[in-house]
Scaffold this active site. Structure first.
Site, short mmCIF file in Angstrom:
data_model
loop_
_atom_site.label_atom_id
_atom_site.label_comp_id
_atom_site.label_asym_id
_atom_site.label_seq_id
_atom_site.Cartn_x
_atom_site.Cartn_y
_atom_site.Cartn_z
CG HIS A 77 -2.05 -0.94 1.12
ND1 HIS A 77 -3.18 -0.84 1.88
CD2 HIS A 77 -2.24 -2.02 0.32
CE1 HIS A 77 -4.02 -1.81 1.56
NE2 HIS A 77 -3.46 -2.55 0.63
CE1 TYR A 206 -6.07 3.33 10.83
CE2 TYR A 206 -5.22 3.66 8.62
CZ TYR A 206 -5.18 3.00 9.84
OH TYR A 206 -4.25 2.01 10.05
N PRO A 298 -4.73 0.09 18.56
CG PRO A 298 -6.65 -1.07 17.93
CD PRO A 298 -6.00 -0.41 19.10
CE LYS A 302 4.03 3.47 13.93
NZ LYS A 302 4.06 3.06 12.54
CE1 TYR A 400 -1.43 3.56 9.62
CE2 TYR A 400 -0.29 2.84 7.63
CZ TYR A 400 -1.32 2.70 8.54
OH TYR A 400 -2.24 1.70 8.39
C1 PHB Z 1 -6.32 -4.60 10.21
O1 PHB Z 1 -6.29 -4.80 8.98
O2 PHB Z 1 -6.73 -5.44 11.00
C2 PHB Z 1 -5.84 -3.29 10.74
C3 PHB Z 1 -5.23 -2.38 9.89
C4 PHB Z 1 -4.80 -1.16 10.36
C5 PHB Z 1 -4.96 -0.85 11.70
C6 PHB Z 1 -5.55 -1.75 12.57
C7 PHB Z 1 -5.98 -2.98 12.10
O3 PHB Z 1 -4.55 0.35 12.16
#
Ligand code: PHB
Length: 405
Positions: A77, A206, A298, A302, A400
């Site tokens: 990505h 997000y 989450p 990280k 990130y």
């Molecule tokens: C996930 O794909 O489970 C996932 C991705 C990004 C995050 C948290 C969980 O920040």
């Protein structure tokens, strides 16, 4: 019952990704290790965890020679989308900082590492019970446990690595007068789902809104992972499939460009949110790595990446410790060896950077229970400051995708 004894250089408590990666990298340096784990291999393999890997994490998997599934089955990505009240803005990681992340679920990382360790004949005991760790303040620490067949066993080692997750028993062996537990909780949790549907978007989204946070992630062409903010006491069974998708769609904006692809939900879980750091990460002949030493919410993805950066900092220090050990006259009581103190200092510097980013991103992207119009509009201002300037975007992209060591 007779006890089976094993003698290795390093005893590892916890067979998740951090413990297995440590075992494999130590073996590459001629340091022997044995691993114990309370869960079964199947249980870990089927526990959903976050799915975003930073480039150094991917490099470690490739270099540890655990197979290149991450490169064939993982998805690179080059950016991500941040959304606020239905307005979507993309952060182009490659253009901003020249790095990408990979979507490759943590349970697949675990599977690759466990397969590699077992293929190489590495000692590992799954589903153990009655674990005790003794003598971390002596030169002869040992782990005792009962294996899955009911056999009593012990592992004698020069060093114990605690990679036993966020409810770590190893951490509690660091005496309270030396250990500081830094902890905060949050007034919300994540409701996570897995559903059988095609991807809604090519990259992660997000999103924040007046009804809180949602995250659109993926697993593969036919299974998707999504989350939304909920109360920590939410009972997942109270939410119908339709209510879940309607809620997530509302966070993304009902008439906007992102239209959710819906499908049967195959898993629902509520994930608690907390930030925790144990300081120090080493004491006597014990070191902690991964979730055993620190937990992050989450939002910044990280957790696993931080565990692997611990392992990168740890393995050379363990090698140094063994070089020094072989040159020393043994003594009964040990101080924390200097290379292991150094590991704790190096790892904690990065842990606090990641704690800051995870905390900041969590606050940017979630709704607080006591939110008023000022708080929401201020947060919109923060979202604009980050997403409308290359400097703000670069801060997000740099944090990130992960800082260099
Ligand atoms: C996930 O794909 O489970 C996932 C991705 C990004 C995050 C948290 C969980 O920040």
């Amino acid at each position: 019952m007779t006890e089976h004894r094993t003698r290795v250089d390093v005893g590892i408590v916890g067979g998740g990704p951090a413990g297995l990666m440590t075992a494999l990298l130590l073996k590459r340096r001629g340091i022997s290790a044995a691993v114990i784990e309370t869960r079964t291999q199947e249980q870990i393999r089927h526990t959903q965890r976050a799915g975003i890997l930073e480039a150094p994490t991917v490099n470690m998997l490739v270099e540890a020679d655990v197979g290149s599934r991450v490169l064939t089955d993982g998805h690179e990505h080059e950016g991500t989308v941040l959304s606020f009240d239905g307005i979507q803005r993309r952060i182009d990681f490659q253009a901003l900082v020249g790095r990408s992340v990979w979507l490759y679920p943590q349970n697949e990382v675990f599977h690759d590492l466990a397969t590699a360790w077992q293929r190489e004949g590495g000692e590992i005991h799954w589903a153990v019970t009655e674990t005790t760790v003794e003598g971390i303040d002596t030169a002869a620490p040992q782990i005792t446990f009962t294996d899955a067949q009911g056999q009593g066993r012990s592992i004698e080692a020069d060093l114990i690595v605690g990679t036993d997750g966020s409810r770590s028993m190893c951490r509690k062996l660091i005496p309270e007068d030396v250990r500081t537990d830094h902890f905060i909780s949050y007034p919300f949790a994540w409701f996570g789902i897995l559903c059988e549907a095609p991807p809604t978007a090519p990259e992660l989204i997000y999103a924040n809104s007046e009804i809180g946070f949602a995250l659109i992630s993926q697993r593969n062409e036919s299974v998707q992972r999504m989350y939304f903010q909920c109360d920590p006491d939410t009972d997942p069974e109270e939410w119908t499939e339709e209510a879940i998708f309607d809620h997530i769609q509302q966070v993304l904006g009902v008439d906007g460009e992102v239209q959710l692809k819906r499908g049967p939900i195959i898993e629902k879980t509520v994930l608690p949110f907390r930030s925790y750091v144990c300081d120090p990460l080493s004491h006597g002949r014990l070191v902690l790595a991964g979730d055993a030493g620190h937990t992050v919410p989450p939002t910044g993805a990280k957790g696993l990446n931080l565990a692997f950066s611990d392992v990168r900092a740890l393995v050379p220090r363990v090698a140094e410790f063994f070089t020094e050990l072989r040159e020393q006259t043994p003594s009964a009581v040990v101080e924390t060896p200097e290379p292991l103190r150094q590991y704790s200092r190096t790892a904690l510097d990065r842990v606090w950077k990641a704690q800051n980013f995870s905390y900041w991103a969590t606050n940017l992207l979630h709704r607080q229970p006591e939110e008023n119009p000022f708080t929401h509009k201020r947060r919109r201002g923060e979202f604009d400051a980050i997403t409308q300037s290359v400097h703000g975007q670069a801060y997000f992209a740099d944090s990130y995708t992960g800082w260099s060591d």
